[in-house]
Scaffold this motif. Structure first.
Motif, PDB file in Angstrom:
ATOM      1  N   VAL A  32      15.797  12.355 -17.993  1.00  0.00           N
ATOM      2  CA  VAL A  32      15.306  11.513 -17.452  1.00  0.00           C
ATOM      3  C   VAL A  32      15.859  11.467 -16.162  1.00  0.00           C
ATOM      4  CG1 VAL A  32      15.019   8.933 -17.734  1.00  0.00           C
ATOM      5  CG2 VAL A  32      15.228  10.627 -19.861  1.00  0.00           C
ATOM      6  N   ILE A  33      14.799  11.755 -15.357  1.00  0.00           N
ATOM      7  CA  ILE A  33      15.239  10.698 -14.027  1.00  0.00           C
ATOM      8  C   ILE A  33      14.984   9.891 -13.768  1.00  0.00           C
ATOM      9  CG2 ILE A  33      14.719  11.660 -11.552  1.00  0.00           C
ATOM     10  CD1 ILE A  33      13.572  13.788 -12.064  1.00  0.00           C
ATOM     11  N   GLU A  34      16.060   8.887 -13.265  1.00  0.00           N
ATOM     12  CA  GLU A  34      15.747   7.749 -12.262  1.00  0.00           C
ATOM     13  C   GLU A  34      16.025   7.934 -11.517  1.00  0.00           C
ATOM     14  OE1 GLU A  34      19.189   5.847 -14.500  1.00  0.00           O
ATOM     15  OE2 GLU A  34      18.246   5.559 -16.719  1.00  0.00           O
ATOM     16  N   ILE A  35      14.503   6.715 -10.759  1.00  0.00           N
ATOM     17  CA  ILE A  35      14.678   6.335  -9.855  1.00  0.00           C
ATOM     18  C   ILE A  35      15.466   4.689  -9.272  1.00  0.00           C
ATOM     19  CG2 ILE A  35      13.463   6.151  -6.934  1.00  0.00           C
ATOM     20  CD1 ILE A  35      11.915   7.843  -8.738  1.00  0.00           C
ATOM     21  N   SER A  36      16.374   4.488  -8.393  1.00  0.00           N
ATOM     22  CA  SER A  36      16.782   3.488  -7.928  1.00  0.00           C
ATOM     23  C   SER A  36      16.432   2.680  -6.603  1.00  0.00           C
ATOM     24  CB  SER A  36      18.478   3.254  -7.986  1.00  0.00           C
ATOM     25  OG  SER A  36      18.570   4.020  -9.203  1.00  0.00           O
ATOM     26  N   VAL A  37      15.598   1.913  -6.789  1.00  0.00           N
ATOM     27  CA  VAL A  37      14.976   0.819  -6.057  1.00  0.00           C
ATOM     28  C   VAL A  37      15.131  -0.612  -5.871  1.00  0.00           C
ATOM     29  CG1 VAL A  37      12.775   2.436  -5.536  1.00  0.00           C
ATOM     30  CG2 VAL A  37      12.797   0.182  -7.168  1.00  0.00           C
ATOM     31  N   THR A  38      15.048  -1.217  -4.765  1.00  0.00           N
ATOM     32  CA  THR A  38      15.502  -2.975  -4.872  1.00  0.00           C
ATOM     33  C   THR A  38      14.454  -2.875  -5.627  1.00  0.00           C
ATOM     34  OG1 THR A  38      13.602  -2.929  -3.199  1.00  0.00           O
ATOM     35  CG2 THR A  38      16.645  -2.213  -2.500  1.00  0.00           C
ATOM     36  N   GLN A  39      14.322  -4.752  -6.195  1.00  0.00           N
ATOM     37  CA  GLN A  39      13.356  -5.195  -7.290  1.00  0.00           C
ATOM     38  C   GLN A  39      12.439  -5.510  -5.872  1.00  0.00           C
ATOM     39  OE1 GLN A  39      14.127  -6.647 -10.088  1.00  0.00           O
ATOM     40  NE2 GLN A  39      11.925  -7.526 -10.068  1.00  0.00           N
ATOM     41  N   ASP A  40      11.836  -5.293  -5.008  1.00  0.00           N
ATOM     42  CA  ASP A  40      11.255  -5.787  -4.398  1.00  0.00           C
ATOM     43  C   ASP A  40       9.819  -4.526  -4.175  1.00  0.00           C
ATOM     44  OD1 ASP A  40      12.999  -5.191  -2.708  1.00  0.00           O
ATOM     45  OD2 ASP A  40      11.652  -5.556  -0.995  1.00  0.00           O
ATOM     46  N   LYS A  41      10.955  -3.261  -3.985  1.00  0.00           N
ATOM     47  CA  LYS A  41       9.438  -2.279  -4.625  1.00  0.00           C
ATOM     48  C   LYS A  41       9.911  -1.386  -5.574  1.00  0.00           C
ATOM     49  CE  LYS A  41       9.859  -1.368  -0.479  1.00  0.00           C
ATOM     50  NZ  LYS A  41       8.284  -1.258   0.953  1.00  0.00           N
ATOM     51  N   LEU A  42       9.528  -2.195  -6.804  1.00  0.00           N
ATOM     52  CA  LEU A  42      10.008  -2.059  -8.347  1.00  0.00           C
ATOM     53  C   LEU A  42       8.363  -1.488  -8.482  1.00  0.00           C
ATOM     54  CD1 LEU A  42      11.539  -1.186 -10.720  1.00  0.00           C
ATOM     55  CD2 LEU A  42      11.511  -3.388 -11.809  1.00  0.00           C
ATOM     56  N   ALA A  43       7.715  -2.248  -8.510  1.00  0.00           N
ATOM     57  CA  ALA A  43       6.181  -2.801  -9.058  1.00  0.00           C
ATOM     58  C   ALA A  43       5.360  -1.261  -8.016  1.00  0.00           C
ATOM     59  CB  ALA A  43       5.309  -4.370  -8.573  1.00  0.00           C
ATOM     60  N   GLU A  44       5.939  -1.404  -6.511  1.00  0.00           N
ATOM     61  CA  GLU A  44       5.367  -0.811  -5.753  1.00  0.00           C
ATOM     62  C   GLU A  44       5.965   1.394  -6.573  1.00  0.00           C
ATOM     63  OE1 GLU A  44       5.575   1.960  -2.032  1.00  0.00           O
ATOM     64  OE2 GLU A  44       6.564  -0.156  -2.053  1.00  0.00           O
ATOM     65  N   CYS A  45       6.899   1.093  -7.284  1.00  0.00           N
ATOM     66  CA  CYS A  45       7.793   2.668  -7.592  1.00  0.00           C
ATOM     67  C   CYS A  45       6.985   2.600  -9.420  1.00  0.00           C
ATOM     68  CB  CYS A  45       8.924   2.386  -7.399  1.00  0.00           C
ATOM     69  SG  CYS A  45      10.283   3.675  -8.321  1.00  0.00           S
ATOM     70  N   ARG A  46       7.112   1.728  -9.842  1.00  0.00           N
ATOM     71  CA  ARG A  46       5.900   1.799 -11.057  1.00  0.00           C
ATOM     72  C   ARG A  46       4.304   2.647 -10.852  1.00  0.00           C
ATOM     73  NH1 ARG A  46       8.635  -2.589 -14.749  1.00  0.00           N
ATOM     74  NH2 ARG A  46      10.416  -1.658 -15.015  1.00  0.00           N
ATOM     75  N   GLU A  47       3.991   1.261  -9.508  1.00  0.00           N
ATOM     76  CA  GLU A  47       2.310   2.401  -9.483  1.00  0.00           C
ATOM     77  C   GLU A  47       1.723   3.885  -9.212  1.00  0.00           C
ATOM     78  OE1 GLU A  47      -2.077   2.197  -9.348  1.00  0.00           O
ATOM     79  OE2 GLU A  47      -0.237   0.492  -9.794  1.00  0.00           O
ATOM     80  N   THR A  48       3.077   3.893  -8.355  1.00  0.00           N
ATOM     81  CA  THR A  48       3.167   5.437  -7.877  1.00  0.00           C
ATOM     82  C   THR A  48       3.505   6.039  -8.964  1.00  0.00           C
ATOM     83  OG1 THR A  48       3.717   5.022  -5.622  1.00  0.00           O
ATOM     84  CG2 THR A  48       4.469   6.519  -5.737  1.00  0.00           C
ATOM     85  N   LEU A  49       4.202   5.956  -9.816  1.00  0.00           N
ATOM     86  CA  LEU A  49       4.990   7.298 -11.127  1.00  0.00           C
ATOM     87  C   LEU A  49       2.834   6.883 -11.977  1.00  0.00           C
ATOM     88  CD1 LEU A  49       8.239   6.107 -12.576  1.00  0.00           C
ATOM     89  CD2 LEU A  49       7.323   8.040 -10.990  1.00  0.00           C
ATOM     90  N   ARG A  50       2.377   6.299 -12.102  1.00  0.00           N
ATOM     91  CA  ARG A  50       0.958   5.652 -12.823  1.00  0.00           C
ATOM     92  C   ARG A  50       0.683   7.036 -12.085  1.00  0.00           C
ATOM     93  NH1 ARG A  50       2.231   0.442 -13.745  1.00  0.00           N
ATOM     94  NH2 ARG A  50       1.856  -0.140 -12.041  1.00  0.00           N
ATOM     95  N   ASN A  51       0.157   6.513 -10.966  1.00  0.00           N
ATOM     96  CA  ASN A  51      -1.067   7.681 -10.175  1.00  0.00           C
ATOM     97  C   ASN A  51      -0.545   8.684 -10.209  1.00  0.00           C
ATOM     98  OD1 ASN A  51      -2.121   5.336  -9.310  1.00  0.00           O
ATOM     99  ND2 ASN A  51      -0.490   4.977  -7.095  1.00  0.00           N
ATOM    100  N   VAL A  52       0.757   9.069 -10.119  1.00  0.00           N
ATOM    101  CA  VAL A  52       0.618  10.943 -10.456  1.00  0.00           C
ATOM    102  C   VAL A  52       0.776  11.018 -11.859  1.00  0.00           C
ATOM    103  CG1 VAL A  52       3.137  12.098 -10.366  1.00  0.00           C
ATOM    104  CG2 VAL A  52       2.816  10.503  -8.541  1.00  0.00           C
TER     105      VAL A  52
END
Length: 82
Positions: A32-52
């Motif tokens: 499991v690779i964890e990408i640490s992001v700030t609270q305001d970037k969490l939704a963008e990170c999850r959306e990027t992972l869904r696209n990938v």
């Protein structure tokens, strides 16, 4: 000399059998690779992972994988920095 060849062949067979048994008996835990992001970037990170995740799986050189190896790939998730 024949005895030496027989012993060497037996040792090779034993090593191959123990390696095969280890591969079957040892349970592979998913990476499991964890990408640490700030609270305001969490939704963008999850959306990027869904696209990938929707993109086809390819080798490092860009050629498509002919067989499904997705269960061997690491899992990635976004987490909020502490």
């Amino acid at each position: 000399m024949t005895k030496t060849y027989a012993i060497a062949a037996a040792l090779i067979c034993a090593a191959a059998a123990s390696w095969a048994a280890t591969e079957v008996l040892v349970e592979n835990e998913p990476t499991v690779i964890e990408i640490s992001v700030t609270q305001d970037k969490l939704a963008e990170c999850r959306e990027t992972l869904r696209n990938v995740a929707q993109a086809p799986t390819v080798h490092d050189n860009g050629t498509p994988m002919l067989f499904d190896y997705s269960e061997d790939l690491p899992q990635v998730r976004c987490v909020v920095e502490a």
